[in-house]
Design an enzyme around this catalytic site. Structure first.
Site, PDB file in Angstrom:
ATOM      1  N   SER A   1      46.333 -16.712  31.675  1.00 32.35           N
ATOM      2  CA  SER A   1      46.149 -18.163  31.666  1.00 32.35           C
ATOM      3  C   SER A   1      44.831 -18.549  32.310  1.00 32.35           C
ATOM      4  O   SER A   1      44.342 -17.862  33.221  1.00 32.35           O
ATOM      5  CB  SER A   1      47.299 -18.818  32.444  1.00 32.35           C
ATOM      6  OG  SER A   1      47.029 -20.179  32.692  1.00 32.35           O
TER       7      SER A   1
ATOM      8  N   TYR B   1      52.441 -19.869  39.631  1.00 33.38           N
ATOM      9  CA  TYR B   1      52.310 -19.511  38.212  1.00 33.38           C
ATOM     10  C   TYR B   1      51.018 -18.733  37.981  1.00 33.38           C
ATOM     11  O   TYR B   1      51.021 -17.664  37.367  1.00 33.38           O
ATOM     12  CB  TYR B   1      52.329 -20.777  37.353  1.00 33.38           C
ATOM     13  CG  TYR B   1      51.929 -20.547  35.909  1.00 33.38           C
ATOM     14  CD1 TYR B   1      52.751 -19.803  35.060  1.00 33.38           C
ATOM     15  CD2 TYR B   1      50.734 -21.039  35.401  1.00 33.38           C
ATOM     16  CE1 TYR B   1      52.389 -19.569  33.741  1.00 33.38           C
ATOM     17  CE2 TYR B   1      50.363 -20.818  34.086  1.00 33.38           C
ATOM     18  CZ  TYR B   1      51.192 -20.084  33.264  1.00 33.38           C
ATOM     19  OH  TYR B   1      50.824 -19.845  31.958  1.00 33.38           O
TER      20      TYR B   1
END
Length: 351
Positions: free
Chosen positions: A142, A167
């Site tokens: 990401s 995350y």
């Protein structure tokens, strides 16, 4: 090839499976179908792939009614015995791991979900690949890994040691875990850092979907950091084109890599990291205008301060993707949002 794609009830996984099928590959899709967001959207994607909700039973393989070379199984990556059995039975040529517990803000409230899915689950995928001779592994990372980095555009040669959400930390961990397996076992591991993906069938927890829904229902949207954010919004078709090219062209060890001047994005092992982004960041207010133009309405706005875990700007350097894969994303936001709004109207019966 026979390819396992995890996360195929999810946004990117759904499209990746369909693209691979069009390329002539055999695909086994896997998803836990968790309730992080509306499961009806997940079942809708599966239905679009020829997988009927009524046929889905945990651990059982379901054949697509539309694609002869597509089958689906509901499984959690944390379920190691079931995952190992699937690998042993199917003998995959390649694995693309797009399943994950997603979302930056949700990770502030439910951290354990990220460790279970993104760390334990990914570890199980690595081990299953190792013990079943799968050398070709690609996986979702990401743009969140860039964290506090303010050097623009974000390059895969930059340090990513300062994440601002759990995350992001789990995605950085996946990259490190993959490098270890590339080094120890010769697995060809390619990580893909996605930049703010949007489009039809998109995730309802992300801004493009939230803004579209608000526009068509007359609701007010929260605009964080008073709108002073920039995002490298990337259309889903552009993302998937990059993903499939990586699956079809597994990485190799770099003969030029040096431990004295180590490049973080490559290695003496078969390991590589790519950014996949539009490489044209736009201000949040400009993006909202694109939504408003596509919907034909002005959206009421509630300006808010920046949220914990958010970064102010994202901007992808995709030069390596372009040089290695001969490809760079190109869909303009105006066109992408028009398609997204049209899909939303149709799916939710607002046409």
């Amino acid at each position: 090839m026979k390819v396992l794609v995890t996360g195929t009830a999810g946004f990117i996984g759904f499209y990746t499976a369909l693209k691979l099928l069009k390329q002539g590959h055999t695909v086994v899709g896997l998803d836990s179908i968790n309730d992080y967001y509306d499961v009806n959207l997940k079942y809708g994607r599966l239905q679009e792939s020829g997988i009927k909700q009524s046929n889905i039973e945990y651990g059982a393989t379901v054949q697509s009614g539309l694609y002869p070379d597509y089958s689906f199984v509901q499984l959690k990556l944390e379920d190691k015995p079931a995952l190992d059995a699937l690998f042993e039975q199917e003998q995959f040529d390649a694995v693309c791991n797009l399943a994950a517990q997603a979302g930056v803000r949700y990770s502030l409230e439910n951290p354990n979900a990220y460790i279970d899915s993104n760390i334990v689950g990914f570890m199980n995928v690595l081990e299953a690949c190792r013990h079943n001779g799968v050398k070709n592994l690609s996986y979702a990372s990401s743009s969140s890994v860039y964290g506090l980095n303010e050097q623009m555009p974000f390059s895969t040669s930059h340090s990513v040691n300062h994440p601002v959400s759990l995350y992001a930390a789990t995605k950085k961990s996946n990259e490190l875990m993959a490098h270890t397996y590339a080094h120890l076992y010769g697995m060809q591991c390619t990580g893909l850092r996605f930049f703010t993906v949007y489009g039809p069938w998109g995730r309802p927890d992300m801004a493009p979907f939230i803004f579209t829904k608000a526009a068509l229902k007359g609701d007010t949207i929260k605009v964080f950091n008073n709108g002073k954010m920039k995002r490298d919004f990337t259309y889903i078709d552009d993302i998937v084109e990059g993903v499939v090219r990586v699956i079809e062209n597994p990485c190799k060890a770099s003969s030029e890599w040096s431990g004295k001047q180590p490049d973080p994005s490559s290695s003496s092992a078969p390991y590589k990291i790519y950014n996949i982004g539009n490489s044209q960041p736009i201000e949040l207010m400009t993006f909202i205008e694109a939504v408003e133009n596509a919907a034909g309405v002005e959206i009421p706005k509630d300006f808010q301060p920046i949220q914990p875990g958010d970064v102010v700007a994202t901007y992808a350097d995709v030069s390596e993707l372009e040089s290695d894969m001969g490809y760079r994303p190109s869909t303009p936001v105006t066109e992408g949002m028009k398609r997204t709004v049209d899909w939303y109207r149709n799916f939710y019966g607002m046409a």
